[in-house]
Design an enzyme around this catalytic site. Structure first.
Site, mmCIF file in Angstrom:
data_model
loop_
_atom_site.group_PDB
_atom_site.id
_atom_site.type_symbol
_atom_site.label_atom_id
_atom_site.label_comp_id
_atom_site.label_asym_id
_atom_site.label_seq_id
_atom_site.Cartn_x
_atom_site.Cartn_y
_atom_site.Cartn_z
ATOM 1 N N LYS A 177 1.020 -1.459 -0.241
ATOM 2 C CA LYS A 177 0.103 -0.286 0.055
ATOM 3 C C LYS A 177 1.112 1.073 0.019
ATOM 4 C CE LYS A 177 -3.714 -1.514 2.649
ATOM 5 N NZ LYS A 177 -4.800 -2.232 1.472
ATOM 6 N N GLU A 192 -12.689 -3.738 10.478
ATOM 7 C CA GLU A 192 -13.607 -3.844 9.298
ATOM 8 C C GLU A 192 -14.658 -3.935 9.261
ATOM 9 O OE1 GLU A 192 -10.931 -7.680 6.795
ATOM 10 O OE2 GLU A 192 -10.383 -8.081 8.856
ATOM 11 N N HIS A 248 0.019 -8.254 9.734
ATOM 12 C CA HIS A 248 0.063 -6.983 8.833
ATOM 13 C C HIS A 248 0.075 -5.468 9.833
ATOM 14 C CE1 HIS A 248 -2.068 -8.184 5.685
ATOM 15 N NE2 HIS A 248 -3.089 -8.632 6.314
ATOM 16 N N LYS A 282 -13.746 -7.821 12.784
ATOM 17 C CA LYS A 282 -14.532 -8.303 11.676
ATOM 18 C C LYS A 282 -15.454 -7.445 12.316
ATOM 19 C CE LYS A 282 -12.483 -11.686 9.127
ATOM 20 N NZ LYS A 282 -11.753 -10.848 7.549
#
Ligand code: NAP
Length: 457
Positions: A180, A214, A238, A338
């Site tokens: 990214k 998320e 990550h 999530k």
């Protein structure tokens, strides 16, 4: 970026979700941008019985679905698709690799990128079968998708078995977060400016918070997620990678190993979380039924492929500590989950507050801390928050924000997050890929995985 004219990419898992949604669109975008020449070939591999033409139709449909309309051009697609082949191979059947040999015949001198976009349980067998079939040439590279095992022992096993076939210089362990732009910009921000470096230490920074939230649930991948959970899926990969870039010492050069050596030191300096610390420094949670944008969504236990009594965590937060001179006493709060309120990835660096002395006899009752916030998704940019005098006769200090938005400055280009990494893999730049010792050093935090969950809604 220079144009790469000739290479073969063998894409194991070519019919899978990752290949269809991210890898093939990223290759197409590179081709459309003129960075991949007509001598390049993509050979997709999987067990499904389909023809080359059927596979090309499948990837065209998925590229049209996953790229914005301005990212897809029919003429460029035709030229890209002409370089794509499909070979039906069961990776567990050594004999099937003969078909792959035939597809690669006469191309021994080309760079060969063997991309394993499959479950890690297949990595060893694929590498063994590639070697036995004589497909591994000196110009071969193998790209391994995460997760690289599910604990230290399995990570070591994968490293050993892949390392028996490929040298470390041929192994590319991918973490797409590092592709990214904003994440790469962290290095430019830290080491391309003099402004931040004097502040980047325990004397100035109170804490660092890294959030990857998320909104999606497990999206039909319950079976995979049951074995993984948020800690293994997001923290070990990550989040630790972001910690490394934020906390590493300045590398002596941009040589891949100089950068990776500094990251490794950070991983090795992370204080293990074990025993009573698991209760005080970590939180695990699991999402319950609820609503997203007004629409009802199931709880984790109601998702397909999830055991009715599953204790797999879909949320994890923890306090990481780095035992180095620079970072001793500065907590790094990591959290990910999530089905949270919104999709949102950011790094917030909270500085220490200024002494209050000057404002003792004024209407100001407290001073707010400065914050540097690096937005990674969905928006990419950086905000700086600092105190400013509010207009008026009385002394009042308010927090104001200075914003830099990537898109405003540099415009936007369609991007799947894999373009840079695929290009680096093809051209042989290992800087953004993990080395074997880094993957192994990332696992000591695993005691958290065995801890009883703190259920959080
Ligand atoms: P997937 O949708 O389940 O796809 C798996 C692929 O492997 C399919 O193409 C499947 O094709 C192929 N395959 C399975 N067994 C095979 C065998 N014996 N021989 C040859 N091919 C075989 O998985 P995915 O989501 O694409 O993920 C692939 C890997 O990337 C996983 O390790 C995953 O954890 C990782 N990853 C995925 C994502 C993501 O967003 N999806 C993100 C990061 C990392 P056939 O059934 O036709 O054989």
């Amino acid at each position: 970026m220079q144009k790469v004219d000739s290479f073969d990419m063998v894409l194991f898992g070519g019919t899978g979700d990752l290949a269809l949604r991210k890898l093939v669109p990223a290759l197409y975008l590179r081709h459309a941008a003129g960075q991949i020449g007509t001598g390049a070939r993509v050979i997709a591999v999987a067990r499904t019985s389909i023809t080359r033409e059927e596979y090309r139709a499948q990837i065209e449909a998925s590229c049209r679905a996953h790229l914005p309309p301005e990212g897809f051009n029919a003429a460029q697609w035709r030229s890209f698709a002409a370089s794509v082949d499909y070979v039906q191979v069961d990776a567990t059947e050594a004999g099937d690799f003969r078909k792959l040999c035939l597809a690669l015949e006469g191309r021994e001198e080309a760079v060969r990128v063997l991309y394993l976009s499959t479950a890690p349980s297949l990595f060893t067998q694929i590498c063994d079968n590639l070697a036995a079939a004589g497909i591994v040439t000196p110009k071969s590279r193998v790209v391994l998708e995460k997760p690289l095992g599910n604990d230290r022992a399995s990570a070591e096993l994968i490293n050993r078995s892949v390392g028996a076939i490929f040298s470390e210089q041929q192994i590319y362990r991918i973490d797409h977060y590092l592709g990214k732009e904003t994440v790469q910009n962290l290095i430019a921000l830290r080491f391309g400016n003099t402004l931040f470096e004097p502040l980047w230490r325990r004397g100035r920074i109170r804490h660092v918070q890294i959030t990857i939230a998320e909104q999606l649930g497990v999206e039909g991948r319950g079976q995979f997620y049951e074995r993984t959970g948020a800690l293994r899926d997001m923290v070990q990969s990550h989040l630790l990678q972001l910690v490394c870039i934020l906390a590493m010492e300045p590398p002596t050069s941009n040589d891949p190993d100089a950068v990776r050596d500094e990251k490794l030191k950070v991983l090795r300096a992370l204080r293990p979380i074990a025993g009573g610390d698991v209760q005080t420094k970590t939180v695990r949670g699991q999402y319950r039924p609820g609503a997203v944008n007004g629409q009802p969504v199931p709880g984790y236990l109601d998702e397909a492929g999830v055991a009715a009594d599953s204790s797999t965590e879909t949320f994890v937060a923890l306090k990481a500590e780095i035992g180095t001179w620079r970072w001793a006493g500065v907590p790094f709060f990591l959290r990910t989950g999530k089905r949270l309120a919104k999709r949102h990835t950011e790094i917030a660096i909270q500085f220490k507050r200024a002494p209050f002395v000057l404002f003792r006899d004024t209407p100001v009752d407290s001073l707010k801390a400065n914050q540097l916030v690096i937005h990674i998704a969905p928006d990419e940019g950086i905000s700086m928050r600092f105190g400013a005098k509010m207009p008026g006769p009385r002394v009042k200090v308010g927090l104001v924000e200075m914003d830099f938005n990537y898109e405003d400055y540099f415009g936007s280009t369609p991007n799947t997050g894999y373009e840079v990494l695929l290009y680096d893999g093809i051209t042989g730049d290992q800087t953004l890929f993990q080395r074997a010792d880094m993957v192994e050093a990332g696992w000591p935090m695993s005691p958290v995985a065995g801890a009883p969950p703190h259920r959080a809604r």
